[in-house]
Write an enzyme that holds these catalytic residues in place. Sequence first.
Site, PDB file in Angstrom:
ATOM      1  N   ASP A   6      -2.336   9.836 101.089  1.00  0.00           N
ATOM      2  CA  ASP A   6      -1.333  10.339 102.031  1.00  0.00           C
ATOM      3  C   ASP A   6       0.095  10.008 101.610  1.00  0.00           C
ATOM      4  O   ASP A   6       0.972   9.811 102.447  1.00  0.00           O
ATOM      5  CB  ASP A   6      -1.592   9.781 103.453  1.00  0.00           C
ATOM      6  N   ARG A   7       0.274   9.900 100.302  1.00  0.00           N
ATOM      7  CA  ARG A   7       1.615   9.649  99.756  1.00  0.00           C
ATOM      8  C   ARG A   7       2.178   8.274 100.127  1.00  0.00           C
ATOM      9  O   ARG A   7       3.345   7.981  99.918  1.00  0.00           O
ATOM     10  CB  ARG A   7       2.579  10.743 100.241  1.00  0.00           C
TER      11      ARG A   7
END
Length: 196
Positions: free
Chosen positions: A174-175
């Site tokens: 999710d970065r």
Amino acid sequence: MDLSDLDPDPVIALRSWLEEAAGASPQPDAMTLATTTRNGRPSVRVVLLRGLDERGIVFFTNLRSRKGRELAENPHAAAVLHWWQLGRQVRVEGTVEGVAREESEAYWATRPRASRIAAWASPQSEPLTDRAALERLYARADTRFENGEVPLPEFWGGLRIVPELFEFWTHRDDRLHDRIRYLRDGTGWRRERLAP
Ligand SMILES: Cc1cc2nc3c(=O)[nH]c(=O)nc-3n(C[C@H](O)[C@H](O)[C@H](O)COP(=O)(O)O)c2cc1C
């Protein structure tokens, strides 16, 4: 990744990541090196990391090359190593100094004869009329040294990035990647987490 996953000494931490990368990447020691002109115009290229200790990171090159000339004008460099197989990168920034001649001699001695001749033959970063011109330069250097050792050219040697900053980065879902920056602090290092 947490602070406790990385050695407080960034050189030891980088050595450990390089060892892990050696098992995963075909070229674990490829390092993208940025230099600039006196006026701050940047250029980048890949070089091989050939030395790592408390003094810094060493690579070898033609000192009259574009990078060599830029570093003579502005002895600051930045570099990045990326191992996509591991989802990791390491950045380093610092000043650049020449290594002792004996260090360059020792590395030179490990290079294959053809590479040593090519280092003599090739005016790195200069324009060539065509491929044949390069082959003629190589043949001339080959003849010049045919009866003996190929000595270390005075225009070739090691440069050391004396680091002021390291950043260790790992990919996360999710970065929400992890970034740990090391800043030189007196004789030691101070660490902090950065937003991804
Ligand atoms: C994987 C890889 C490793 C390289 N290693 C070196 C190196 O250790 N030293 C070097 O001078 N050039 C190396 N090169 C070539 C440089 O990327 C570059 O073409 C050359 O040094 C000239 O750069 P300059 O004109 O910016 O000075 C390497 C290239 C690649 C792709």
